[in-house]
Design an enzyme around this catalytic site. Structure first.
Site, PDB file in Angstrom:
ATOM      1  N   ASP A 193       9.315   2.932   0.044  1.00 11.74           N
ATOM      2  CA  ASP A 193       8.158   3.402   0.855  1.00 11.74           C
ATOM      3  C   ASP A 193       8.252   2.959   2.254  1.00 11.74           C
ATOM      4  O   ASP A 193       7.996   2.019   2.680  1.00 11.74           O
ATOM      5  CB  ASP A 193       6.861   3.005   0.269  1.00 11.74           C
ATOM      6  N   TYR A 236       0.792  -1.366  -0.038  1.00 14.99           N
ATOM      7  CA  TYR A 236       0.052  -0.170  -0.156  1.00 14.99           C
ATOM      8  C   TYR A 236       1.027   1.299  -0.107  1.00 14.99           C
ATOM      9  O   TYR A 236       1.810   1.298   0.710  1.00 14.99           O
ATOM     10  CB  TYR A 236      -0.857   0.112   1.190  1.00 14.99           C
ATOM     11  N   LYS A 251       4.909   7.891   9.147  1.00 12.35           N
ATOM     12  CA  LYS A 251       4.578   7.378  10.516  1.00 12.35           C
ATOM     13  C   LYS A 251       5.868   7.398  11.251  1.00 12.35           C
ATOM     14  O   LYS A 251       6.568   6.483  10.807  1.00 12.35           O
ATOM     15  CB  LYS A 251       3.899   5.868  10.320  1.00 12.35           C
TER      16      LYS A 251
HETATM   17  C1  PLP Z   1       3.669   2.103   3.360  1.00 14.13           C
HETATM   18  C2  PLP Z   1       2.832   3.150   3.277  1.00 14.13           C
HETATM   19  N1  PLP Z   1       3.139   4.076   2.217  1.00 14.13           N
HETATM   20  C3  PLP Z   1       2.095   5.117   2.236  1.00 14.13           C
HETATM   21  C4  PLP Z   1       0.910   5.355   2.983  1.00 14.13           C
HETATM   22  C5  PLP Z   1       0.063   6.442   2.960  1.00 14.13           C
HETATM   23  O1  PLP Z   1       0.368   7.419   4.227  1.00 14.13           O
HETATM   24  P1  PLP Z   1      -0.854   8.473   4.673  1.00 14.13           P
HETATM   25  O2  PLP Z   1      -1.883   7.774   5.573  1.00 14.13           O
HETATM   26  O3  PLP Z   1      -0.025   9.167   5.696  1.00 14.13           O
HETATM   27  O4  PLP Z   1      -1.318   9.290   3.523  1.00 14.13           O
HETATM   28  C6  PLP Z   1       0.633   4.397   4.223  1.00 14.13           C
HETATM   29  C7  PLP Z   1      -0.109   4.398   5.010  1.00 14.13           C
HETATM   30  O5  PLP Z   1      -0.784   3.480   5.698  1.00 14.13           O
HETATM   31  C8  PLP Z   1       1.611   3.411   4.119  1.00 14.13           C
HETATM   32  O6  PLP Z   1       1.556   2.266   5.047  1.00 14.13           O
END
Ligand code: PLP
Length: 448
Positions: free
Chosen positions: A256, A154, A284
């Site tokens: 990511d 994701y 996060k």
């Molecule tokens: C690996 C990863 N990338 C991107 C995102 C998106 O981040 P945000 O919810 O701060 O937009 C998430 C959110 O859970 C994530 O786990």
């Protein structure tokens, strides 16, 4: 007593707030991820406050918190040093200038010093924004449009990447040649042609793709360990292969690290696995629970942002709350021995849960890295999304979650999420959790 009855008795005030919220907030919560259809059945708990590793809901129930706000609360709730730094900065500086300032440099310098592989960093507001920026920057830099990504990962909700996360295998087709599938309405179908979706942890399919279409690939985008499908770690050599092939074919590698960044090692997955990417996204964790994200990269990968020809803009980018939070968080994370101690604590919990489940005859195992892991209810190892979709027992996980929440232990109700252990959880938290698990897993073992 059934779970439904026990939960209803404990959550009278929560239920009343949920009914009230539904009138003015679509669905009754600020994110679709918090709705009953995303696991929070029969309704999401309404929280009153958090402190350290604990949360208290509006009915006065206390929880040991392994949800950690879906990940950001790596320092627990209301960490005194970070909270103080943010409130001081707001009181002394203000919140937003629309111009640069010194605390922004301080925050950037500390991030760059903490993480291997990156020379520069830009702050932004959410993980989705950071990933969206990285993808477009990779396209601008290479002059190519194809992004390679993987099923089960994701990367946020932007149109370019909101594809093939927890995709229905029937819709995606054969695993040696999956079709990209948009994860919701409103995503333009035309974007399908800008993506190649592959099976993760599968060197052959990746090499084959790069050999035929490597010259078209702008970037390979991956979670370096997949925490958006429970927890799946990279097999030995896999991240190295992504690194080597992207270099060979002139594509960028994007890690990511929205979940993995600062999570189990200060330098995130790049430090832990010893593989560095061209661009890295953080969110996060980087601000100790305050809303901030970042895109980091090598000088070369950030070149077009630096010379201004790629517009990475945003009114709230690098605002005072963000930079104060990042700067203070980086200081807290620099404490010698912090990660070693908390990884050991997390491992004790993980191995304890696995041991209890196994002793009760339940097919379950744990995968993770200390401060983040998942208890997989499965009779075989899960290596990728197709394994998870076919073999993970979501029904057993739901019962495990239900039996733990009524015993005061909170984690995400879905098998494909995970448990987060903060850098302030204690031995007492782990002991209490294992005690609760002993009883909860006895119930689970009786039912399945
Ligand atoms: C690996 C990863 N990338 C991107 C995102 C998106 O981040 P945000 O919810 O701060 O937009 C998430 C959110 O859970 C994530 O786990």
């Amino acid at each position: 007593m059934t779970f439904t009855t026990a939960f209803a008795e404990r959550t009278v005030a929560t239920k009343a707030l949920f009914e009230r919220a539904k009138v003015t907030i679509p669905g009754g919560a600020g994110s679709t991820a918090r709705l009953p259809r995303n696991g929070w059945k029969p309704y999401p708990l309404f929280m009153a406050e958090g402190q350290g590793s604990r949360l208290r809901d509006v009915d006065g129930n206390e929880y040991i918190d392994y949800l950690l706000g879906l990940g950001p609360m790596i320092l627990g709730h209301r960490h005194p040093q970070v909270t103080q730094a943010v409130t001081d900065a707001v009181a002394e500086l203000g919140t937003c200038f629309g111009l640069p300032y010194e605390l922004e440099i301080e925050a950037a310098e500390k991030v760059v010093a903490a993480v291997p592989g990156i020379d520069q960093v830009r702050f932004t507001n959410s993980g989705s924004e950071a990933v969206g920026t990285a993808v477009r920057l990779a396209r601008a830099t290479t002059g190519r449009r194809l992004i390679v990504r993987f099923e089960g990962h994701y990367h946020g909700w932007q149109d370019t990447v909101y594809w093939s996360n927890h995709v229905d295998p029937e819709l995606a087709g054969p695993i040696d040649h999956p079709r990209p599938v948009a994860m919701g309405g409103g995503v333009p179908a035309e974007l399908q042609d800008t993506l190649v979706v592959l099976n993760w942890n599968d060197p052959e399919s990746f090499i084959a793709l790069m050999e035929t279409r490597g010259h078209e690939v702008a970037a390979v985008l991956t979670e370096p360990a997949v925490f958006n499908t429970g927890c799946i770690l990279p097999e030995p050599g896999y991240l190295e292969l992504l690194r080597e092939q992207t270099r060979k074919h002139g594509a960028l590698l994007i890690f990511d690290e929205v979940i993995t960044g600062f999570r189990f090692a200060r330098g995130g997955a790049q430090e832990w696995f010893g593989v560095t990417a061209d661009l890295v996204t953080y969110a996060k964790g980087i601000g100790g629970g305050f809303p901030v994200a970042a895109i980091g990269g090598t000088n070369e990968a950030m070149r077009l942002i630096a010379d201004g020809t790629y517009s990475h803009s945003g009114t709230y980018n690098a605002n005072v709350v963000q930079c104060a939070a990042v700067s203070a968080t980086m200081d807290v994370l620099a404490e010698p021995g912090l990660y070693e101690r908390q990884r050991a604590l997390g491992n004790r919990l993980a191995r304890g849960l696995e041991g209890i489940a196994t002793a009760k005859g339940i097919d379950a195992y744990v995968e993770g890295i200390g401060t983040v892991f998942q208890l997989w209810f499965a009779d075989r190892p899960i290596r990728n999304w197709r394994d998870a979709a076919a073999h993970a027992r979501e029904d057993i996980f739901t019962r495990w979650y239900e039996e733990m929440i009524v015993r005061g232990v909170l984690f995400h109700p879905l098998q494909f999420e995970n448990l987060f252990v903060s850098l302030v959880h204690t031995d007492e938290d782990i002991d209490a959790t294992l005690n609760a698990a002993e009883d909860a897993l006895s119930v689970v073992a009786r039912e399945f």
